[in-house]
Enzyme design. Structure first.
Site, short mmCIF file in Angstrom:
data_model
loop_
_atom_site.label_atom_id
_atom_site.label_comp_id
_atom_site.label_asym_id
_atom_site.label_seq_id
_atom_site.Cartn_x
_atom_site.Cartn_y
_atom_site.Cartn_z
N VAL A 117 0.91 -1.14 0.00
CA VAL A 117 0.00 0.00 0.00
C VAL A 117 0.96 1.20 0.00
CG1 VAL A 117 -1.81 1.22 1.25
CG2 VAL A 117 -1.79 -1.29 1.23
N PRO A 118 1.18 1.79 -1.18
CA PRO A 118 2.36 2.64 -1.41
C PRO A 118 2.30 4.05 -0.82
CG PRO A 118 1.05 2.50 -3.39
CD PRO A 118 0.40 1.59 -2.41
N CYS A 119 2.43 4.15 0.49
CA CYS A 119 2.45 5.47 1.13
C CYS A 119 3.67 6.29 0.73
CB CYS A 119 2.36 5.32 2.64
SG CYS A 119 3.54 4.18 3.37
N HIS A 120 4.70 5.62 0.21
CA HIS A 120 5.89 6.35 -0.22
C HIS A 120 5.60 7.25 -1.43
CE1 HIS A 120 5.92 2.58 -2.55
NE2 HIS A 120 6.50 3.28 -3.50
#
Length: 161
Positions: free
Chosen positions: A120-123
């Protein structure tokens, strides 16, 4: 839950599965983590993550189930998964997309509480003007993840793949 750890360009990365889906991820080694995948799902998770970190894939097929979170956090996490590989959005833009234009700080809190980073690409969420601010795994990891994705996206665009 079972934790599996793998070495990656961002250091050790641990992933938790429950036999049906990925339920968690953690930067670093979780004490209970094993290095050899136990079942087919664990093997799939490790293979996909290795391919991602090698720049061979731009998305994941493994099942992911977010184990907790408020309705707002879940909305933010869902929106994160819609950010295309190699691209970023600002906290403010994510807030607008989930229906609360004034909630940029709350988006940052939701990013920090993301139980499944990278998958879950919070970056892919950055500050206003593209500024790199805050990341639970440390800004050095955020930079590496963004550089990896940007480099792969550019190579694919230039080569026509």
């Amino acid at each position: 839950m079972r934790w599996t750890v793998l070495n990656s360009p961002i250091g050790e990365f641990s992933v938790a599965t429950d036999g049906a889906a990925v339920r968690g991820a953690h930067f670093g080694r979780v004490a209970a983590a094993v290095e050899q995948p136990v079942d087919e799902l664990d093997r799939q998770v490790v293979a996909e993550l290795r391919a991602y970190f090698a720049g061979e894939v731009t998305g994941f097929e493994m099942p992911v189930a977010v184990p907790r979170g408020s309705d707002f956090e879940r909305a933010v996490w869902r929106e994160m998964t819609r950010i295309p590989y190699g691209e970023t959005l600002t906290y403010g833009e994510v807030a607008r997309r989930v229906g609360d234009a004034g909630a940029a700080r709350a988006v940052g809190v939701a990013c920090n509480r993301n139980p499944i980073p990278v998958l879950v690409p919070c970056h892919r969420i950055v500050g206003a003007g593209g500024k790199l601010v805050g990341f639970g795994g440390g800004l050095d990891r955020k930079v590496k993840l963004l550089e990896l994705e940007a480099g792969v996206a550019l190579r694919r665009a230039w080569s026509g793949c």
